[in-house]
Structure formats: C-alpha cells, structure tokens
Write a protein that holds these residues in place. Structure first.
Motif, PDB file in Angstrom:
ATOM      1  N   UNK A   1       2.978   9.026  -8.220  1.00 44.43           N
ATOM      2  CA  UNK A   1       2.489  10.423  -8.400  1.00 44.43           C
ATOM      3  C   UNK A   1       1.273  10.521  -9.319  1.00 44.43           C
ATOM      4  N   UNK A   2       1.040   9.376 -10.059  1.00 42.53           N
ATOM      5  CA  UNK A   2      -0.100   9.415 -10.998  1.00 42.53           C
ATOM      6  C   UNK A   2      -1.441   9.252 -10.302  1.00 42.53           C
ATOM      7  N   UNK A   3      -1.449   9.002  -9.065  1.00 42.89           N
ATOM      8  CA  UNK A   3      -2.721   8.757  -8.352  1.00 42.89           C
ATOM      9  C   UNK A   3      -3.566  10.017  -8.273  1.00 42.89           C
ATOM     10  N   UNK A   4      -4.840   9.777  -8.429  1.00 39.83           N
ATOM     11  CA  UNK A   4      -5.776  10.914  -8.304  1.00 39.83           C
ATOM     12  C   UNK A   4      -6.003  11.153  -6.827  1.00 39.83           C
TER      13      UNK A   4
ATOM     14  N   UNK B   1       0.839  -1.213   0.000  1.00 42.61           N
ATOM     15  CA  UNK B   1       0.000   0.000   0.000  1.00 42.61           C
ATOM     16  C   UNK B   1       0.866   1.252   0.000  1.00 42.61           C
ATOM     17  N   UNK B   2       1.913   1.230   0.754  1.00 43.08           N
ATOM     18  CA  UNK B   2       2.822   2.396   0.816  1.00 43.08           C
ATOM     19  C   UNK B   2       3.470   2.646  -0.541  1.00 43.08           C
ATOM     20  N   UNK B   3       3.787   1.541  -1.225  1.00 44.11           N
ATOM     21  CA  UNK B   3       4.357   1.703  -2.573  1.00 44.11           C
ATOM     22  C   UNK B   3       3.352   2.387  -3.508  1.00 44.11           C
TER      23      UNK B   3
END
Lengths: 556, 327
Positions: free
Chosen positions: A313-316, A306-308
């Motif tokens: 950075x592409x996460x909304x 989960x931490x990975x």
C-alpha cells in the motif's frame, strides 16, 4: 471259424471270381448300351463322341462290374444254400451252417455228414465260368455301338467330294482344338474363367466337335467361325473395359490406401513417401519445448514477485503505474512462452504420429498381398494399354464419375487396417478376373486366323469377299506361332462410305498360324476360281471389275 | 447217428412186415408209418375193399400193438366210441372202455357217423383222452387213429367238417391196385398159405421213434420253404399263390405247418439224413395239405382237385425259391 465255414472259403472266392466275370459282362453291356445311345446321338449330330470315349465307356462299365462282383459280400448261409442246390446236397450244408455243432443230438452228425459230402466237391465245378446272355449282350451291343459310330465317322462310306470336305473340316477342327487347348484348357484358364468365357468356350468346343464330325458345309463352318470370332471380340471388348475399370480402381485404391494411412496419422498434407520426421527435427522440437517451459517458469516467477510488489500500500501512484506496465509486458511474454510450449508439444505429437504412419506404410509394403497387387496392376496396365488403343474401349465421363463416387465411399471404409487388408484382397480378385483379357485376346486372334472377321459397316451375312481393295500387310504373326501372317484388307464399301477392316488368312485356311502354303503358290488356283466364278456369273455384275482388279493387283 | 440208423432199420423192418400182408400200396404203407412216427392220425380215403383194414391190422401185428376197429353207422352214439359208465353188480358205476382205448384204432367209414359221434371221436384223437361222467381217462400210448371214408355213396353220410379234418395229420388216397398187384393179392388170398406179419417192434419203440423225430434240426431256409408252401395255400394275404387265390376258399391252418415240418423230419430220417430238406417237405406236402384246403365252386367247375392245386402251388413256391447266389 467252424469246419464248414472254413470249407466254404474256396467256394466264396470262386463265387467272387464268377461274379466278377458276370459283372464284367453286365457292366460292359450297360456301358455298350450307353455307347449305342451316345454314338446314335453323335450320328444325329446332337452329341459328340470319339471312338476312344466309347471304348472307355464300355471298359469302365466292365471294370465297375468286375469290382462290384469281387467286392460284393458272399454271406455264408446264402453260399451254403447255393451249394446245396447246385451240388444237390439236400440242404445238408445250409442246415449245418444254420445249426451249430451243439444243435440237439444230431448236431455233430449233421456237421459230419455235411463235411463228408463236401469232400471232393470242386468249386470250379459247382460254379463254372460260363458265357451267358450278358456276355452275348455286351458283345452285340458293343458291335452295334461300333457300327453306328463308324456309320457317321468312316470316310469309306462317303463320296470323294464329301470325303475331301470332311478332311478339310477335320483339319480346321484340329486347329480349333489347338486354340482351345492353348487358351482354355490350361489350369489357370479353367480356374479364372468367367461365366461368359465359359459359355463361349462351350460354343467353341461344340464348333470344334461339329468340324471334326464334318456336320456342316464349308460355308457354314466359315459362317459359324465368323459368328464365334465376333462373339469373342465382343467379349474381349467387354473384358478390356472391365480391366480398365479395375485398373483405375486399383490405382486409385492404392493411392487412397496411402492417403488413408496418413490421415490416420493426422498428416493429411504430408507426402506419403516422406511421412516420417528426421531425428534432428525431433530433437530440435524437444529443445524448443524445454526452452519454452524454462522461459515460462522464469516469467511466472517474475510475475509473482511483481504481484507481491503491487500489493504494497506504500507504493506511489507512479510506482504502481510503472509496475503494472511491467506486469503487462511479463504477461504477454508468458503467454508467448505458453504458445511456444503448445506448438512444440503439437510438433512432437505430430512427429510421433508420423512415425506410426510410416510404420503402417512399411507394413503395407511388406505385405505379400500388396506386392501381388502391385505386380498384377503392372501386368494389367500393359493389357489395358493395348486395349485402350481401340477407341471403342475408352471409359466414358459418366463411368468415370461413377467410379469417383465409389472411391469416396471407399475412403470412408479404408481408415481401418483390417478394412485395408480386406480391400486389397478384393482388388486382387478383381484383377485376376481382368487378367483373363489376355487369354481372350489370344483366342480371338486364333479364330481370326481361321476366318475373316467383318469390321464396322461390313455387309455381314458371311459375304466376306465383296469388299476388296488394297492389301495391308501390317499385322505380324503371333510370336512362336509359325510363319502365316494375317492381312488387313481395306477397301471401298459397295454402298456405304465407312472404312472397312477385314482380317484374312491366306488360303489354304490354317489356324493357329503354325503352317502356311506360300502365297505365290496358291494364287494361280485362286485366280482361276475367281475367273470361273466370273464366268458363271456368280459375282454380282457391279463387283466383277473389282474382283478382276484385285487378283491382277496380287499378281503384280 | 446210431439212433438215426436204428430208426431207419426199425421203420424198414415194420414196413417189410406190413408188406408181407399188403400187396402194393407202398405209399400208403409208408404214409401210415410216417403218421405213426410223427404222432399223427391218418385219414384214408378210398374205395371199399382196398385193404385198409388189413393194413391197420398188419401194422398192429408188426408193432405188437392193440388194435380195434369201429365201423361207424348213423345210429352210433359217442358212448359207443369212448365207453360209458355202467352200473355193476356192486350197484356202483363202473367205466367200461370203448373201442377207442387201443393203440391202433381203425375208424371205418367215419363219415357215416353223426357229427355228435364224429366230434367225440375227434376230440379223443386230439386230447388223447376221454372224459366220461366228469372223469378223464387217458388213452394208450402210442395212439393212432386211422379213419377211412368212402369217396362215393355220399347219401346218408356226414362229411367231416374242416375243423375236424384238420386234426388228421395225413390224408392218404388209397388207389386201386395195379394189375400185377391185383394178381398178387388174388394169389395170396385164395391160396393155402396165409402170411401173417411178425412183431418186429413194440410200443416203446414207437414212442422212442417219436422222440427221435423231434430232435431232427430244420434250417431256417428249409423252414421258410415249408411255411411258404403253407402260406401259398391261402386265398389271400402275403405269399398267397395265384392258384389258391383262384380256387381256394380256405387254406391250411397253422396245424398244417406243424404237420408238414414233423412229417419232413420223419422223411429226413428215413432218407438217411440228419436234417430236413426241402425235398422231404415236398414229399410230405400233399398228404399234409390236401385235406386242409377248401376248394371253391370255381375249382369244382374247373375240375380242379386238391392235388392238382397243390401241384400248381409247388410250382409257384419253387419259382420263388431261387439260388441266393446269382452267378
């Protein structure tokens, strides 16, 4: 060994024999002199002796003298000089004994001359066995000792009344001796006796001696027996008190020992008898630990993944928020899993400690000291139970508080195995001391059988028969001690209203309750005596009626 | 053992011969012979005319020894005793021996000589030699001096000092003869026949006897007894007797102890034993010790004589000499 020394041997043996003979006389004289002093002290009432002691003293002296005579060395030179003197050998033997065969040109001639002179010399003629002044002295002193002893101990020299009194007192003395023998002269009693008991035993012995020698009147004997009985009762009370204290201490100490053992194992709240966990419980705790560990590992992996994801950075923003919530949930689960691990570990550790505690308990129970302690405590509990029936023997609140303070101190000390063992030993000693209470009690009962013992509020001063009244046949004879029974007589006190208790033995006086004259046989004579006393106005006026009523009631 | 027998036989033979000339005085004869056998000089004290000179003369005859007699007088010089150097015809000094150069010397009334002469005599007795003009002359062996002194007529005499008395082995008191002895003396000396002692021994025999005496053993307890006797004569110190404490000014010297033991040895041989007994010592004690104790004024005032004091001392020593085995 030279010829002279060889020829001196029979003389040496003879000298030893004659010395022994003389030693007997000297030793017997010394013994007889001591016997004279002893019998004189006995006559004066300062010391006590018996004929056999005096005989033993003289015999021991004679024996010692004989032994000294036999084993004392006989130096060759001295012997030679002595023979020279006695046989008028003009120093031939001593010169030959002193000078060797090679002593100048006369050495051989000297020895030959001495040897020749000794031919035909008989040891028994040189050293005859004689009756000398020591023998006379021994006989004379023995006679004096015997005379002095007989002067104070022979009934023929006394009047009829004195003889009768003496016989009675002597019987009492024998009875006291029996009490002594049964209670004080056993090996256990001698070993465990306290100082106070020893002192009392000495007094009792002296009393017995005085009785045997009739060194007192009947009244005095009663008075002294009374005093002794009181002292014994006091000592009994004191001993009972100590026993109670020891018992309590022992009981609490045993409890504390168990608790201390569990405390050491970290199981303060565990029942001492059930200190050890079952194998099923142990297995279950181990399984819990394993499961928790596996859970924690899985959760940790999930959390890492989960931490990975969160690092991308592409996460909304929405995706990131959802992932963070998931992370929080995982962290909470992981924390719970870690708690479960810690708890399981703690349980396992506690179980291991409980095993250790159980070992300590087992060791303690297997210890012979512990067993002895338990048996002693049981025995003492019986004695203390009997003693506690007397209200005067109860322990006060202050004493109890002081004992509790002592226990607290003990708790600190008993956390160590060695200290535990040491304490058990001390307890055992204390209990052994307390065990003497039973002995004292027996003695007290024995003496009580001899004389009436005044209770609380009694008139005292040996005036035993003033408070008379109802007879209570409540007390039973001691087991195995014959048929005489003791009776408690209660009655209204002359001036005060306090209840009174007397222990009275039925006449004639017997001690140790081994034999008794039936009650009805002696009553008429006692009644007569009482009537005579009334006639002679020996009874105070205000008590006359009470005495009459007493004997009348007995008659019914 | 044969030696001891020879000793006794020789002694008895000499005694027998002397007795042929001397009537009675058995103790004196024996004392002189014991002194001779023990190499000691003898002081004879007695009234004049009791046969002292005859005794010495007879002894010399029985032993075939030289005999000289010196009559001491106040004007006698040491050279008169010891001898002196004289100028001879060759105009050289030659030593002319005095009367002391003999085997047996009778020093008659020695207390009449001056101390100077007495001391020359006594020195010769002790050293067994004389020195004249720086040259020493040995005296003959055996050498025995028998000095006499008269207990009365003390005026004009020079009593021997204690140190010189100590050099005498024995002091013998010559008593008056008994009536029977006197009759015998008168009979022998006023009749026709005169009995002369024969020589039964020689100087070598005397020397042999002296050597033999020294070989007699003394047991420790006997020696201790003898020493106790000597020590008991001392007025002070351990072992001193109450009598000596009261009456003696001085007690016996160590020479007294030596003399006592030597005399004891002679008596032992005479008594047919090979050991000295306490009895032997007691037998010799008075002759050995009586001139070695010096009495004080109290003794004289109480009429005590050395012999009486010695008797008391013997009693004291005997009382302490107990049987070591008490039974």
């Amino acid at each position: 060994m030279s010829e002279i020394t060889r020829r001196l041997s029979p003389f040496s043996r003879r000298v030893r024999l004659v010395r022994a003979w003389r030693g007997i006389a000297i030793g017997a004289s010394v013994g007889a002199l001591s016997a004279v002093v002893w019998s004189a002290l006995d006559l004066a009432g300062v010391a006590y002796t018996e004929a056999r002691y005096l005989v033993a003293l003289v015999t021991a002296g004679a024996l010692l003298g004989a032994l000294v005579g036999i084993f004392r060395q006989v130096p060759t030179n001295s012997l030679a000089q002595s023979i020279d003197r006695r046989a008028r050998l003009e120093d031939r033997l001593s010169s030959a004994s002193d000078q060797g065969l090679d002593a100048g040109s006369f050495g051989e001639a000297l020895h030959e001359d001495a040897d020749q002179r000794m031919t035909g010399l008989k040891p028994n003629l040189v050293y005859p066995i004689k009756v000398d002044r020591w023998h006379g002295g021994a006989v004379a002193l023995s006679a004096v000792a015997a005379a002095i002893f007989l002067l104070g101990n022979t009934p023929f020299l006394m009047g009829a009344d004195a003889r009768k009194t003496r016989e009675e007192l002597k019987k009492e003395g024998e009875a006291v001796k029996r009490i002594e023998r049964e209670n004080l002269e056993t090996p256990e009693a001698k070993k465990d006796m306290s100082e106070a008991e020893k002192k009392l035993a000495d007094e009792l012995r002296k009393f017995q001696h005085d009785l045997e020698k009739a060194r007192m009147s009947k009244e005095e004997s009663m008075q002294r027996a009374n005093e002794l009985a009181k002292k014994e009762q006091d000592l009994l009370k004191q001993t009972a008190k100590e026993t109670q204290k020891n018992l309590n201490t022992a009981k609490e100490a045993m409890d504390q020992m168990k608790k201390a053992a569990l405390e050491k194992a970290g199981l303060q709240n565990m029942d001492p008898e059930q200190a050890q966990a079952s194998p099923e419980e142990q297995k279950e705790a181990e399984q819990r630990l394993e499961t928790a560990k596996a859970q924690a590992a899985a959760l940790q992996m999930q959390l890492d993944a989960l931490n990975k994801k969160l690092a991308d950075p592409k996460l909304t923003p929405e995706e990131k928020k959802a992932l963070e919530e998931q992370k929080k949930s995982l962290e909470k689960q992981l924390s719970d899993a870690k708690d479960s691990i810690a708890k399981a570990k703690k349980d396992l550790e506690a179980m291991a400690l409980s095993k250790e505690a159980a070992d300590i308990m087992r060791r303690m129970k297997n210890d012979p000291l512990y067993k002895e302690l338990q048996e002693m405590a049981k025995k003492m509990a019986q004695d203390a139970d009997a003693a506690s029936k007397d209200p005067r023997q109860q322990i006060s609140d202050e004493e109890r508080k002081a004992m509790q303070a002592e226990f607290k101190k003990l708790l600190e000390q008993l956390k160590d195995d060695a200290a535990l063992k040491e304490y058990m030993k001390e307890m055992l000693e204390a209990m052994k001391h307390g065990a003497s209470m039973g002995r004292m009690k027996k003695m007290c009962l024995g003496l009580s059988a001899l004389v009436p013992i005044p209770g609380n509020g009694s008139p005292g001063n040996g005036v035993m028969m003033q408070d008379i009244g109802k007879v209570n046949h409540s007390q039973k004879a001691l087991p195995g001690e014959g048929s005489t029974t003791t009776s408690v007589i209660t009655g209204a006190k002359r001036e005060t209203v306090a209840p009174q208790a007397y222990v009275e033995i039925k006449a004639p006086t017997t001690i140790g309750t081994r034999s008794a004259v039936p009650y009805v046989k002696v009553l008429p004579s006692y009644r007569k005596k009482a009537e005579a006393a009334l006639d002679h106005q020996e009874i105070p006026k205000d008590q006359e009626k009470r005495v009459k009523e007493y004997f009348e009631s007995l008659g019914h | 053992m044969e030696e001891a027998i020879w000793f006794r036989e020789t002694f008895e033979a000499v005694r027998t011969e002397v007795k042929k000339a001397i009537v009675g005085q058995a103790d004196i004869v024996e004392g002189v012979l014991v002194g001779l056998a023990a190499s000691g000089h003898v002081l004879l004290e007695g009234m004049p005319g009791l046969g002292k000179t005859l005794l010495v003369k007879s002894l010399s005859q029985a032993l075939s020894l030289d005999f000289r007699r010196i009559q001491f007088t106040p004007d006698m010089m040491p050279a008169d005793v010891t001898g002196t150097n004289v100028l001879n015809e060759m105009r050289a000094f030659e030593f002319r021996k005095g009367p002391i150069f003999a085997n047996l010397v009778l020093a008659d009334e020695i207390n009449r000589a001056t101390p100077k002469t007495q001391s020359a005599m006594l020195e010769a007795m002790q050293e067994r030699g004389v020195t004249v003009g720086g040259h020493r002359y040995e005296l003959a062996e055996p050498f025995l001096v028998m000095a006499t002194q008269n207990p009365i007529e003390q005026e004009g005499t020079y009593p021997l000092p204690e140190a010189q008395l100590d050099r005498f082995f024995f002091k013998l008191i010559v008593p008056y003869p008994t009536k029977a002895d006197l009759a015998e003396v008168v009979g022998r000396t006023t009749g026709e026949s005169v009995v002369e002692p024969k020589a039964v021994a020689h100087a070598t025999d005397v020397i042999r006897m002296r050597a033999l005496v020294r070989q007699v053993p003394v047991a420790h307890n006997v020696l201790d007894y003898g020493l106790s006797l000597v020590v008991a004569t001392h007025p002070e110190g351990e072992g001193s007797s109450p009598t000596a404490q009261r009456y003696c000014r001085y007690g016996s010297s160590p020479r007294g102890a030596q003399s006592l033991i030597t005399a004891g040895k002679v008596y032992a041989l005479l008594n047919g034993r090979f050991n000295v007994s306490k009895g032997d010592l007691k037998q010799a004690a008075k002759a050995v010790l009586r001139h070695r104790i010096l009495l004080n004024f109290e003794a004289e005032a109480d009429g005590m004589t050395p012999d009486k004091i010695l008797d008391e001392i013997f009693t004291f020593v005997d009382s302490n000499d107990r049987d070591p085995i008490k039974v």
